[in-house]
Design a protein around this motif. Structure first.
Motif, short mmCIF file in Angstrom:
data_model
loop_
_atom_site.label_atom_id
_atom_site.label_comp_id
_atom_site.label_asym_id
_atom_site.label_seq_id
_atom_site.Cartn_x
_atom_site.Cartn_y
_atom_site.Cartn_z
N TRP A 223 -2.72 3.74 -5.49
CA TRP A 223 -3.00 3.41 -4.10
C TRP A 223 -2.10 2.31 -3.57
O TRP A 223 -1.94 2.15 -2.37
CB TRP A 223 -4.47 2.98 -3.94
N LEU A 224 -1.54 1.50 -4.46
CA LEU A 224 -0.58 0.48 -4.07
C LEU A 224 0.46 0.33 -5.17
O LEU A 224 0.23 0.77 -6.30
CB LEU A 224 -1.26 -0.85 -3.73
N LEU B 160 0.83 -1.19 0.00
CA LEU B 160 0.00 0.00 0.00
C LEU B 160 0.87 1.25 0.00
O LEU B 160 1.90 1.31 0.68
CB LEU B 160 -0.92 0.03 1.23
N ASP B 161 0.47 2.24 -0.74
CA ASP B 161 1.13 3.54 -0.68
C ASP B 161 1.02 4.09 0.73
O ASP B 161 0.03 3.84 1.44
CB ASP B 161 0.45 4.50 -1.68
N THR C 197 -2.23 5.71 1.59
CA THR C 197 -3.47 4.93 1.50
C THR C 197 -3.97 4.55 2.88
O THR C 197 -3.22 4.08 3.73
CB THR C 197 -3.23 3.67 0.65
N LYS C 198 -5.27 4.73 3.07
CA LYS C 198 -5.94 4.25 4.28
C LYS C 198 -6.81 3.05 3.90
O LYS C 198 -7.64 3.14 3.01
CB LYS C 198 -6.83 5.35 4.88
N MET C 199 -6.59 1.95 4.57
CA MET C 199 -7.34 0.73 4.30
C MET C 199 -7.76 0.09 5.60
O MET C 199 -6.95 -0.12 6.50
CB MET C 199 -6.51 -0.24 3.46
N GLU D 223 -1.26 -5.90 7.14
CA GLU D 223 0.18 -5.94 6.91
C GLU D 223 0.65 -4.89 5.91
O GLU D 223 1.85 -4.68 5.74
CB GLU D 223 0.58 -7.34 6.42
N ARG D 224 -0.32 -4.26 5.24
CA ARG D 224 -0.07 -3.23 4.23
C ARG D 224 0.77 -3.77 3.07
O ARG D 224 1.38 -3.01 2.33
CB ARG D 224 0.59 -1.98 4.85
N ALA D 225 0.77 -5.08 2.90
CA ALA D 225 1.51 -5.71 1.80
C ALA D 225 0.98 -7.12 1.59
O ALA D 225 0.43 -7.74 2.50
CB ALA D 225 3.01 -5.74 2.10
N LEU D 226 1.16 -7.62 0.36
CA LEU D 226 0.84 -9.00 0.01
C LEU D 226 1.92 -9.53 -0.91
O LEU D 226 2.38 -8.81 -1.81
CB LEU D 226 -0.51 -9.10 -0.73
N SER D 227 2.33 -10.76 -0.72
CA SER D 227 3.26 -11.38 -1.65
C SER D 227 2.52 -11.70 -2.95
O SER D 227 1.29 -11.83 -2.97
CB SER D 227 3.83 -12.66 -1.05
#
Length: 377
Positions: free
Chosen positions: A373-374, A310-311, A314-316, A346-350
């Motif tokens: 946004w990402l 995520l940038d 970015t709010k998620m 985690e603000r990330a995904l593999s």
């Protein structure tokens, strides 16, 4: 995050114990919360950031020889607008630095044992010798992390909240401190809302303030109702007002009581849908600040990067039935919901995880990637 694991950041308390003992209850002083901490931006970089129109900045200058004794300015500031570095008693405040600097954003993420819906931003305060903003209270929780130099804090539970008159800042008129601490680089002080405090720089210093969002009831009601209003017809239907039993009236300007009841029923119908209420709240809590903008991207979520992230702007967030991102909401269930919640946490995904998503979810991720946004990393 393991909330039962003791953290040096919290003086050896686990996040769970900190929230139970101190959050919104009482202060906590932590010596060397981050040992050997050094500023993530030097003075020149901070001054340069304060010149940016997209950055919120303010300056407070003490002028004891003049009335009212304080001068307050809004940025942006060109370099020549700053007083001489050797002049005592002035402060530069740069808000939302986490939106503009990755390392600062990463630092703020260390405080995500508090819900993202409450975490607001990280402000950097630069002060010359003797600089400060006067004794005051905040309506929100705050962690005050000393980044450079020394700052003397006086704090107290203030009963008299009257303010000094004719001053451009909300400075307490009769501040009565109960405790006093000098913080050096790496030390941190937590203060709950409405706890009076006064920080004075001892030499040049820099303080990082991690602040939290505390919407008031009126603000929350206004924002949620505005979003519900946009979907009002879908929520309560389009049935027309009917009054077959309406008698003739002698005072035609009086609003019929049954019409008021019809309006009450319509409003109750909109508020009784838990999905609609949760959706409106989530969209509001993830709405970017007015100064936030994103650069469109041309990356692919199926590209050569090892993961997507995520940038920093970015709010998620999510609830039991929705995923929220930058003011938008999406229904999600099953494996896709699990992956999207993982991305939010985690603000990330593999890319391996991305590959487990449905075609529809990957298309959505691609749309977010193109919106900036990402990003692939």
């Amino acid at each position: 995050m393991n909330v039962d694991l003791p953290l040096q950041l919290l003086g050896g308390l686990s996040p769970q114990l900190f929230m139970k003992r101190h959050w919104q209850k009482k202060p906590l002083l932590v010596r060397q919360a981050i040992p050997g901490f050094k500023p993530l931006l030097d003075r020149s970089a901070l001054f340069e950031m304060a010149a940016d129109e997209d950055v919120q900045s303010r300056m407070v200058i003490q002028e004891p020889e003049q009335v009212p004794g304080w001068r307050f300015k809004h940025g942006p500031f060109e370099r020549r607008a700053f007083p001489a570095l050797k002049r005592p008693g002035w402060t530069l405040l740069v808000q939302g630095v986490d939106l503009h600097h990755n390392a600062v954003h990463d630092l703020m993420n260390q405080f995500r044992f508090v819900p993202d819906a409450r975490l607001d931003d990280l402000m950097i305060s630069y002060a010359s010798d003797g600089g400060g903003v006067g004794p005051h209270t905040d309506s929100y929780d705050v962690f005050l992390l000393q980044a450079h130099g020394r700052r003397r804090w006086r704090i107290g539970r203030q009963k008299d909240t009257s303010l000094q008159p004719d001053v451009p800042l909300k400075i307490l008129a009769n501040f009565v401190p109960e405790q006093e601490f000098v913080l050096e680089a790496g030390d941190m002080l937590y203060l709950p809302p409405r706890y009076a405090h006064d920080g004075i720089a001892e030499g040049e210093c820099m303080t990082y303030s991690i602040g939290f969002r505390s919407p008031n009831r009126g603000e929350l009601a206004r924002e949620v109702l505005q979003r519900l209003a946009e979907d009002a017809e879908d929520l309560v239907g389009e049935s027309l007002y009917r009054d077959p039993q309406q008698p003739a009236v002698s005072r035609s300007s009086e609003i019929p009581p049954q019409m008021l009841e019809f309006a009450h029923d319509a409003l109750r119908g909109a508020l009784q849908d838990p999905d609609a209420l949760g959706r409106a709240l989530g969209e509001y809590m993830t709405e970017p600040k007015a100064s936030v903008w994103f650069d469109p991207g041309n990356e692919s979520v199926d590209g050569t990067s090892e993961s997507i992230r995520l940038d920093r702007r970015t709010k998620m967030m999510f609830d039991a039935r929705h995923i929220f991102i930058n003011g938008e909401s999406f229904r999600a269930g099953g494996r896709d919901a699990t992956l999207m919640r993982q991305l939010a946490d985690e603000r990330a995904l593999s890319l391996k995880d991305v590959g487990r998503a449905s075609a529809e979810a990957r298309a959505l991720l691609q749309t977010w990637c193109e919106a900036g946004w990402l990003h692939g990393v």
